[in-house]
Design a protein around this motif. Structure first.
Motif, PDB file in Angstrom:
ATOM      1  N   ALA A   1      59.261  30.467  31.101  1.00  0.00           N
ATOM      2  CA  ALA A   1      58.044  29.884  30.779  1.00  0.00           C
ATOM      3  C   ALA A   1      57.299  30.787  29.451  1.00  0.00           C
ATOM      4  N   GLY A   2      57.823  31.832  29.077  1.00  0.00           N
ATOM      5  CA  GLY A   2      57.122  32.652  28.028  1.00  0.00           C
ATOM      6  C   GLY A   2      56.184  33.406  28.372  1.00  0.00           C
ATOM      7  N   ALA A   3      56.137  33.588  29.787  1.00  0.00           N
ATOM      8  CA  ALA A   3      54.941  34.846  30.156  1.00  0.00           C
ATOM      9  C   ALA A   3      55.389  35.848  30.103  1.00  0.00           C
ATOM     10  N   THR A   4      54.273  36.996  29.729  1.00  0.00           N
ATOM     11  CA  THR A   4      54.595  38.415  29.365  1.00  0.00           C
ATOM     12  C   THR A   4      53.983  39.167  30.256  1.00  0.00           C
ATOM     13  N   VAL A   5      52.825  39.005  31.112  1.00  0.00           N
ATOM     14  CA  VAL A   5      52.392  40.014  32.027  1.00  0.00           C
ATOM     15  C   VAL A   5      52.430  39.374  33.533  1.00  0.00           C
ATOM     16  N   LEU A   6      52.606  40.185  34.489  1.00  0.00           N
ATOM     17  CA  LEU A   6      52.314  39.911  35.836  1.00  0.00           C
ATOM     18  C   LEU A   6      51.392  41.044  36.422  1.00  0.00           C
TER      19      LEU A   6
END
Length: 279
Positions: A235-240
């Protein structure tokens, strides 16, 4: 000790079985036909072997009978049962009695009712993380890559929203970008929410997953694993961000190594016993 393991889907039941074995417990597994991986049978046949029995969702009476016949007085629930499966339950008489106690059919109410019925039959539910405490997320930055200032602002903004929906038992995950909520979890699960957020907002979203303000550690604890990271990368998410001490990281160090290899940031928010954010 004789221990019951009520198994749902995913790797959680496998890890709980390993942990119980390490402590020398005699384990009886009740596996849910609609959810549990058939591979759990092979794991149950390991050393020492564990008895495994299959039941369908709604067969609460059969579940109790199996555990009582095995001499079990303590049990753990491990693994998710998809919320959408609730609508397909065909309850037996024991389950009907549990359902009759409910005003709502949200997750907490349903599983609390099951826990109450188990207790009525002399079976107490333990915390689902009892044998997996080393896998609980630690506080602070958990990966090499630190969040940027914009990402930190997104995460800080997201905590209020995530805590609110978790307190209402809607879901435990939201996705944020540029201080705007992109997607909110309901019954579909974390990975689907992340995928939807990527489709809506594109790369650069941040994922915030929280425990409920009054999280009951016996069931429905927040869980992340390698599939979560894979969904983020897609999804192109960078932070969790996850809640430290209350979120299970199912793949242990492999989870953090994978995040480092793909330049993802994982942070653990520290919360006090009163539920107040300690970050």
């Amino acid at each position: 000790m004789k221990l019951g393991l009520i198994a749902g889907n995913g790797r959680f039941p496998f890890l709980a079985l390993e942990g119980a074995r390490r402590l020398g417990h005699d384990v009886t597994i009740v596996a849910i036909q609609e959810e549990t991986s058939p591979a759990l049978e092979k794991a149950a046949a390991g050393d020492p072997p564990a008895d495994l029995h299959w039941v369908s969702l709604g067969q609460l009476g059969k579940c109790i009978a199996i555990l009582r016949d095995a001499g079990v007085t303590r049990a753990v629930m491990a693994g998710q049962v998809k919320h959408t499966k609730v609508f397909g339950i065909v309850p037996d008489l024991t389950a009907l009695k549990a359902l009759s106690r409910l005003d709502t059919k949200n997750t907490d109410a349903l599983i609390s009712a099951v826990a109450d019925v188990l207790a009525d039959h002399g079976i107490d539910l333990e915390n689902s993380t009892t044998f997996l405490e080393p896998l609980l997320a630690r506080p602070g930055l958990l990966t090499r890559r630190a969040a940027t200032e914009d990402e930190r602002e997104d995460v800080a903004f997201g905590y209020r929203m995530a805590d609110a929906i978790a307190g209402l038992d809607i879901g435990q995950t939201i996705v944020v970008k540029d201080r705007a909520v992109v997607a909110v979890e309901a019954m579909e699960g974390t990975d689907v929410v992340i995928a939807r957020a990527g489709q809506l907002a594109g790369p650069g979203v941040s994922v915030i997953k929280v425990a409920k303000p009054d999280q009951d550690m016996r069931f429905d604890v927040p869980v992340v694993g390698l599939p979560t990271l894979a969904a983020m990368r897609e999804a192109g998410a960078t932070v969790l961000s996850v809640d430290a001490g209350m979120t299970l990281v199912l793949d242990g160090e492999a989870f953090y190594q994978w995040a480092d290899e793909h330049q993802l940031t994982v942070v653990g928010r520290e919360r006090g016993d009163d539920g107040v954010d300690r970050r």
